[in-house]
Design a protein around this motif. Structure first.
Motif, PDB file in Angstrom:
ATOM      1  N   MET A   1       2.248 -16.004  -6.820  1.00 40.62           N
ATOM      2  CA  MET A   1       1.168 -15.371  -6.218  1.00 40.62           C
ATOM      3  C   MET A   1       0.053 -15.017  -7.275  1.00 40.62           C
ATOM      4  N   PRO A   2      -1.194 -15.167  -6.660  1.00 35.24           N
ATOM      5  CA  PRO A   2      -2.639 -15.043  -7.439  1.00 35.24           C
ATOM      6  C   PRO A   2      -2.607 -13.753  -8.121  1.00 35.24           C
ATOM      7  N   SER A   3      -3.172 -13.471  -9.150  1.00 34.70           N
ATOM      8  CA  SER A   3      -3.407 -12.128  -9.894  1.00 34.70           C
ATOM      9  C   SER A   3      -4.939 -12.073  -9.749  1.00 34.70           C
ATOM     10  N   ILE A   4      -5.419 -10.809  -9.272  1.00 39.72           N
ATOM     11  CA  ILE A   4      -6.668 -10.467  -9.030  1.00 39.72           C
ATOM     12  C   ILE A   4      -7.232  -9.381  -9.667  1.00 39.72           C
ATOM     13  N   ALA A   5      -8.372  -9.345 -10.409  1.00 34.97           N
ATOM     14  CA  ALA A   5      -9.026  -8.046 -10.964  1.00 34.97           C
ATOM     15  C   ALA A   5     -10.258  -7.797 -10.466  1.00 34.97           C
ATOM     16  N   MET A   6     -10.624  -6.539 -10.267  1.00 35.13           N
ATOM     17  CA  MET A   6     -11.958  -5.940  -9.821  1.00 35.13           C
ATOM     18  C   MET A   6     -12.218  -4.743 -10.230  1.00 35.13           C
ATOM     19  N   THR A   7     -13.534  -4.535 -10.047  1.00 31.71           N
ATOM     20  CA  THR A   7     -13.676  -2.992 -10.315  1.00 31.71           C
ATOM     21  C   THR A   7     -13.975  -2.244  -9.098  1.00 31.71           C
ATOM     22  N   VAL A   8     -13.266  -1.150  -8.923  1.00 30.32           N
ATOM     23  CA  VAL A   8     -13.143  -0.273  -7.582  1.00 30.32           C
ATOM     24  C   VAL A   8     -13.651   0.963  -7.785  1.00 30.32           C
ATOM     25  N   ASN A   9     -14.827   1.126  -7.490  1.00 32.95           N
ATOM     26  CA  ASN A   9     -15.350   2.804  -7.460  1.00 32.95           C
ATOM     27  C   ASN A   9     -15.451   3.046  -8.800  1.00 32.95           C
ATOM     28  N   GLY A  10     -15.894   1.975  -9.712  1.00 32.01           N
ATOM     29  CA  GLY A  10     -16.118   2.006 -11.027  1.00 32.01           C
ATOM     30  C   GLY A  10     -14.971   2.063 -12.197  1.00 32.01           C
ATOM     31  N   ARG A  11     -13.746   1.804 -11.531  1.00 29.13           N
ATOM     32  CA  ARG A  11     -12.525   1.709 -12.419  1.00 29.13           C
ATOM     33  C   ARG A  11     -11.808   0.431 -12.327  1.00 29.13           C
ATOM     34  N   ALA A  12     -11.260  -0.222 -13.281  1.00 24.85           N
ATOM     35  CA  ALA A  12     -10.634  -1.405 -13.346  1.00 24.85           C
ATOM     36  C   ALA A  12      -9.473  -1.201 -12.268  1.00 24.85           C
ATOM     37  N   ALA A  13      -9.476  -2.474 -11.436  1.00 24.86           N
ATOM     38  CA  ALA A  13      -8.311  -2.530 -10.461  1.00 24.86           C
ATOM     39  C   ALA A  13      -7.743  -3.965 -10.634  1.00 24.86           C
ATOM     40  N   SER A  14      -6.414  -4.115 -10.756  1.00 23.60           N
ATOM     41  CA  SER A  14      -5.773  -5.453 -10.548  1.00 23.60           C
ATOM     42  C   SER A  14      -4.474  -5.493  -9.903  1.00 23.60           C
ATOM     43  N   GLY A  15      -3.898  -6.545  -9.557  1.00 19.44           N
ATOM     44  CA  GLY A  15      -2.570  -6.621  -8.887  1.00 19.44           C
ATOM     45  C   GLY A  15      -2.453  -8.060  -8.624  1.00 19.44           C
ATOM     46  N   GLU A  16      -1.256  -8.345  -8.227  1.00 19.44           N
ATOM     47  CA  GLU A  16      -0.804  -9.757  -7.555  1.00 19.44           C
ATOM     48  C   GLU A  16      -0.818  -9.443  -6.060  1.00 19.44           C
ATOM     49  N   VAL A  17      -1.109 -10.569  -5.511  1.00 17.24           N
ATOM     50  CA  VAL A  17      -1.299 -10.545  -4.038  1.00 17.24           C
ATOM     51  C   VAL A  17      -1.058 -12.059  -3.607  1.00 17.24           C
ATOM     52  N   GLU A  18      -0.660 -12.173  -2.219  1.00 11.56           N
ATOM     53  CA  GLU A  18      -0.581 -13.318  -1.666  1.00 11.56           C
ATOM     54  C   GLU A  18      -1.843 -13.676  -1.279  1.00 11.56           C
ATOM     55  N   GLY A  19      -2.025 -15.008  -1.242  1.00 11.16           N
ATOM     56  CA  GLY A  19      -3.461 -15.704  -0.969  1.00 11.16           C
ATOM     57  C   GLY A  19      -3.934 -15.004   0.488  1.00 11.16           C
ATOM     58  N   ARG A  20      -3.300 -14.826   1.133  1.00 10.01           N
ATOM     59  CA  ARG A  20      -3.409 -14.224   2.594  1.00 10.01           C
ATOM     60  C   ARG A  20      -3.863 -12.872   2.881  1.00 10.01           C
ATOM     61  N   THR A  21      -3.496 -12.144   1.735  1.00  9.51           N
ATOM     62  CA  THR A  21      -3.821 -10.588   1.631  1.00  9.51           C
ATOM     63  C   THR A  21      -5.465 -10.381   1.836  1.00  9.51           C
ATOM     64  N   LEU A  22      -5.570  -9.457   2.918  1.00  9.28           N
ATOM     65  CA  LEU A  22      -6.877  -8.940   3.082  1.00  9.28           C
ATOM     66  C   LEU A  22      -7.384  -7.917   1.982  1.00  9.28           C
ATOM     67  N   LEU A  23      -8.721  -7.788   1.683  1.00 13.59           N
ATOM     68  CA  LEU A  23      -9.177  -6.985   0.785  1.00 13.59           C
ATOM     69  C   LEU A  23      -8.889  -5.340   1.369  1.00 13.59           C
ATOM     70  N   SER A  24      -8.795  -5.292   2.706  1.00 11.26           N
ATOM     71  CA  SER A  24      -8.495  -3.941   3.444  1.00 11.26           C
ATOM     72  C   SER A  24      -7.049  -3.665   2.905  1.00 11.26           C
ATOM     73  N   THR A  25      -6.233  -4.430   2.963  1.00 11.70           N
ATOM     74  CA  THR A  25      -4.732  -4.387   2.746  1.00 11.70           C
ATOM     75  C   THR A  25      -4.472  -4.081   1.216  1.00 11.70           C
ATOM     76  N   PHE A  26      -5.453  -4.786   0.447  1.00  9.47           N
ATOM     77  CA  PHE A  26      -5.421  -4.530  -0.869  1.00  9.47           C
ATOM     78  C   PHE A  26      -5.858  -3.148  -1.122  1.00  9.47           C
ATOM     79  N   LEU A  27      -6.920  -2.805  -0.753  1.00 12.16           N
ATOM     80  CA  LEU A  27      -7.634  -1.467  -1.099  1.00 12.16           C
ATOM     81  C   LEU A  27      -6.447  -0.248  -0.673  1.00 12.16           C
ATOM     82  N   ARG A  28      -5.890  -0.350   0.649  1.00 11.04           N
ATOM     83  CA  ARG A  28      -5.004   0.520   1.165  1.00 11.04           C
ATOM     84  C   ARG A  28      -3.504   0.637   0.613  1.00 11.04           C
ATOM     85  N   GLU A  29      -3.126  -0.640   0.626  1.00 13.04           N
ATOM     86  CA  GLU A  29      -1.573  -0.400   0.185  1.00 13.04           C
ATOM     87  C   GLU A  29      -1.234  -0.765  -1.361  1.00 13.04           C
TER      88      GLU A  29
END
Length: 155
Positions: A1-29
């Motif tokens: 699964m791909p690893s992603i990293a981003m800044t969310v609300n000014g804080r670093a956030a990362s995780g492994e997600v399936e390629g089909r994971t929606l941004l909404s799902t990543f944020l919520r779940e």
């Protein structure tokens, strides 16, 4: 699964997600930011609007991997640094721009994007900008009044 990293609300956030994971799902779940609401999963309602690199996007239409490296702002990131409501949030409260509240996060995020582009929108401009956001409760009148009040407060 791909690893992603981003800044969310000014804080670093990362995780492994399936390629089909929606941004909404990543944020919520994955990040527990449940203020981004999922109303339709088809880009019709606008309840899932967030800002990605300063642009309003419906997070149910964007893959999480597409936001890799991005700056993301959710409704949880709209409050002032001291935790008080932003002018837009305060205007929605003061002018009764919500009823059930389900659409409110998307409305606030869309309003913020509009006011970043246009400091003094007309009623018609507000209504046109919100065409991608659906509210089943308010009839939009108080939402428009709230955005007008926020615009005045922010000028």
């Amino acid at each position: 699964m791909p690893s992603i990293a981003m800044t969310v609300n000014g804080r670093a956030a990362s995780g492994e997600v399936e390629g089909r994971t929606l941004l909404s799902t990543f944020l919520r779940e994955h990040l527990g930011l449940t203020g981004t609401h999922i109303g339709c999963d088809t880009s019709q309602c606008g309840a899932c609007v967030v800002h990605v690199n300063g642009k309003a996007v419906k997070s149910c239409t964007m893959l999480a991997v597409e936001a890799d490296g991005a700056e993301v702002r959710t409704i949880e990131g709209m409050a002032n640094p001291d935790g008080s409501l932003s002018p837009i949030q305060q205007a929605f409260q003061d002018h009764h721009g919500l009823q059930c509240g389900f659409c409110t996060p998307g409305m606030v995020m869309s309003a913020a994007a509009l006011l970043a582009e246009n400091k003094d929108p007309s009623e018609q401009e507000i209504r046109e900008y919100l065409e991608g956001n659906i509210c089943r409760c308010t009839g939009y009148h108080n939402i428009v009044k709230s955005i007008q009040a926020a615009a005045a407060a922010m000028r």
